[in-house]
Design a protein around this motif. Sequence first.
Motif, PDB file in Angstrom:
ATOM      1  N   LEU A 139       0.804  -1.217   0.000  1.00  0.00           N
ATOM      2  CA  LEU A 139       0.000   0.000   0.000  1.00  0.00           C
ATOM      3  C   LEU A 139       0.840   1.272   0.000  1.00  0.00           C
ATOM      4  CD1 LEU A 139      -2.851  -0.945   2.497  1.00  0.00           C
ATOM      5  CD2 LEU A 139      -2.946  -0.926  -0.007  1.00  0.00           C
ATOM      6  N   THR A 140       2.139   1.151   0.234  1.00  0.00           N
ATOM      7  CA  THR A 140       2.984   2.345   0.266  1.00  0.00           C
ATOM      8  C   THR A 140       3.208   2.931  -1.123  1.00  0.00           C
ATOM      9  OG1 THR A 140       5.068   1.134   0.029  1.00  0.00           O
ATOM     10  CG2 THR A 140       4.215   1.453   2.279  1.00  0.00           C
ATOM     11  N   ARG A 186       4.802  19.290  -1.795  1.00  0.00           N
ATOM     12  CA  ARG A 186       5.638  20.442  -2.101  1.00  0.00           C
ATOM     13  C   ARG A 186       7.093  20.042  -2.292  1.00  0.00           C
ATOM     14  NH1 ARG A 186       3.042  24.265   2.609  1.00  0.00           N
ATOM     15  NH2 ARG A 186       1.221  25.013   1.418  1.00  0.00           N
ATOM     16  N   ALA A 187       7.560  19.095  -1.485  1.00  0.00           N
ATOM     17  CA  ALA A 187       8.957  18.673  -1.585  1.00  0.00           C
ATOM     18  C   ALA A 187       9.204  17.817  -2.821  1.00  0.00           C
ATOM     19  CB  ALA A 187       9.357  17.900  -0.326  1.00  0.00           C
ATOM     20  N   GLY A 188       8.160  17.233  -3.374  1.00  0.00           N
ATOM     21  CA  GLY A 188       8.302  16.446  -4.585  1.00  0.00           C
ATOM     22  C   GLY A 188       8.790  15.031  -4.373  1.00  0.00           C
ATOM     23  N   TRP A 189       8.684  14.533  -3.144  1.00  0.00           N
ATOM     24  CA  TRP A 189       9.126  13.161  -2.868  1.00  0.00           C
ATOM     25  C   TRP A 189       8.028  12.163  -3.240  1.00  0.00           C
ATOM     26  CZ3 TRP A 189      14.035  13.067  -2.242  1.00  0.00           C
ATOM     27  CH2 TRP A 189      14.709  14.017  -1.476  1.00  0.00           C
ATOM     28  N   PRO A 190       8.399  10.888  -3.490  1.00  0.00           N
ATOM     29  CA  PRO A 190       7.378   9.837  -3.686  1.00  0.00           C
ATOM     30  C   PRO A 190       6.539   9.687  -2.413  1.00  0.00           C
ATOM     31  CG  PRO A 190       9.537   9.098  -4.438  1.00  0.00           C
ATOM     32  CD  PRO A 190       9.767  10.384  -3.721  1.00  0.00           C
ATOM     33  N   LEU A 191       5.230   9.640  -2.565  1.00  0.00           N
ATOM     34  CA  LEU A 191       4.321   9.722  -1.422  1.00  0.00           C
ATOM     35  C   LEU A 191       3.798   8.368  -0.975  1.00  0.00           C
ATOM     36  CD1 LEU A 191       2.303  12.880  -2.523  1.00  0.00           C
ATOM     37  CD2 LEU A 191       4.299  12.755  -1.007  1.00  0.00           C
ATOM     38  N   ASP A 192       3.695   8.207   0.320  1.00  0.00           N
ATOM     39  CA  ASP A 192       3.216   6.993   0.964  1.00  0.00           C
ATOM     40  C   ASP A 192       1.857   7.305   1.599  1.00  0.00           C
ATOM     41  OD1 ASP A 192       2.723   4.790   2.556  1.00  0.00           O
ATOM     42  OD2 ASP A 192       4.585   4.922   3.701  1.00  0.00           O
ATOM     43  N   PRO A 193       0.767   6.681   1.135  1.00  0.00           N
ATOM     44  CA  PRO A 193      -0.565   6.983   1.684  1.00  0.00           C
ATOM     45  C   PRO A 193      -0.691   6.588   3.154  1.00  0.00           C
ATOM     46  CG  PRO A 193      -0.717   5.776  -0.393  1.00  0.00           C
ATOM     47  CD  PRO A 193       0.710   5.714   0.037  1.00  0.00           C
ATOM     48  N   VAL A 194      -1.519   7.301   3.871  1.00  0.00           N
ATOM     49  CA  VAL A 194      -1.749   7.022   5.291  1.00  0.00           C
ATOM     50  C   VAL A 194      -2.321   5.617   5.493  1.00  0.00           C
ATOM     51  CG1 VAL A 194      -3.091   7.723   7.319  1.00  0.00           C
ATOM     52  CG2 VAL A 194      -2.041   9.453   5.842  1.00  0.00           C
ATOM     53  N   VAL A 195      -3.108   5.122   4.521  1.00  0.00           N
ATOM     54  CA  VAL A 195      -3.742   3.809   4.689  1.00  0.00           C
ATOM     55  C   VAL A 195      -2.722   2.680   4.765  1.00  0.00           C
ATOM     56  CG1 VAL A 195      -5.937   4.436   3.628  1.00  0.00           C
ATOM     57  CG2 VAL A 195      -4.068   3.584   2.191  1.00  0.00           C
ATOM     58  N   SER A 196      -1.485   2.925   4.342  1.00  0.00           N
ATOM     59  CA  SER A 196      -0.471   1.870   4.472  1.00  0.00           C
ATOM     60  C   SER A 196      -0.178   1.572   5.936  1.00  0.00           C
ATOM     61  CB  SER A 196       0.816   2.262   3.745  1.00  0.00           C
ATOM     62  OG  SER A 196       1.489   3.314   4.401  1.00  0.00           O
ATOM     63  N   GLU A 197      -0.562   2.501   6.838  1.00  0.00           N
ATOM     64  CA  GLU A 197      -0.425   2.255   8.273  1.00  0.00           C
ATOM     65  C   GLU A 197      -1.772   1.988   8.942  1.00  0.00           C
ATOM     66  OE1 GLU A 197       2.578   3.979  11.050  1.00  0.00           O
ATOM     67  OE2 GLU A 197       0.940   5.338  11.567  1.00  0.00           O
TER      68      GLU A 197
END
Length: 422
Positions: free
Chosen positions: A184-185, A198-209
Amino acid sequence: MVRHLLEGVTLLPGPQQQPSTTDVLLEDRRLVAEGDEARRLLPLAPVVRVDAGGCWLAPPLVDPHSVLEDPWDGRAETLSSLAAAAVTGGYGTVALLPRAHDWRDRPERLKLHWPEPLRLRLWGSLSLKGADQDLAPHADQLATGALGLAGDDHLPPLALLESSFRLAEMAERPVLLAPREAQLTRQGFVRERVEGLRAGWPLDPVVSETLPLQTLLALGEAHPSARLVLMNLSTSEAVEQLRRHRQPPPATVSWWHLLADSGRLDPSDEGWRVVPSLGNPADREALIAALAEGLITAVAVQHQPLDAEERLLPVDQRRAGVAGHGLALSLLWQELVVGRGWTVAELWQVLCWGPAALLGEQPESLILPSDRWILFDPAASWNWDGGSCRSLAANQLHWGQPLVGRVRASGLMDPADWCLMG
């Protein structure tokens, strides 16, 4: 025998005990007497007097989980360098997760030891080789000395967990599991918030936790006799989930998640790449609040060393992790005691006594005579560099920067390494 008298030091004896200011007598590295008894023993032999006003003498810290993959030949860290790093930061007990090149899933692989007074504790493995396919021999590992059972940095399959809990070979020992679903990450490594966008990093959804946490909480309710422990909570949503639960299980948080967030770090800083993913300022505030109220039980170092070659890889291509034993106490003191008004006892609760209870051990106290003590000077200025760092890990945070607050001495280290007069 070398004797030191620490004059005007503040003692933090143990949980539920009030601090007091007194004089303390050391013989070599053993704490032998305090107060009137220390002064009575002074004429017996020469003594070096040390002005310890403003310093704290307290039990050593406890790290409930960290990683050491190659204890003997590791380029990133070895058993001996990890011990030196732990001592530098005031840690007297470190518990290692089973993750290793030779996965610690069998009794013959649970033979690592440190000489006293340091203490090394080992988590046994939930599954064979950490592959989440078959159960490891739980009873054999526990009989050999494993403190409990642990998975890797993600949630094992529910069927495997059900089998493990029904088999119940862990009895009263803790079972440490991470509420994280790797699939899910979406291979993101910064939590999906405005700051991450804003930082442009690959995003990890909250639902992965939050989704695996929901599964673990339901599993804990279905098996109330099991000692479930949640590893490395990282989001405000997970904190609220835990707060709404009728009987929330003990939980840990990584020290770095209390200090850094996606709104605080410069894009060039070390520390972006961790598991679980770094959250935003609201996540960090929620974690600190949960720690203060006791909803989160313990702060873990979650030391994951990288060697110099791997450290050179782009941040999105290297393995996740930061090193931390030498820094955690100094930086958390500044954040929580200086910045937020925590008492020293409250800090020790989450760095020492809470982690000890989570591991199933008695909380430590200053019992005389003893070599299990540390002397922390919150006002000491020093530089975090090759002269002070004992770890081999290349992924050190705050490298080359001045810091405030350090362990000046302890019964865990050679007195030749003390800096009592600095």
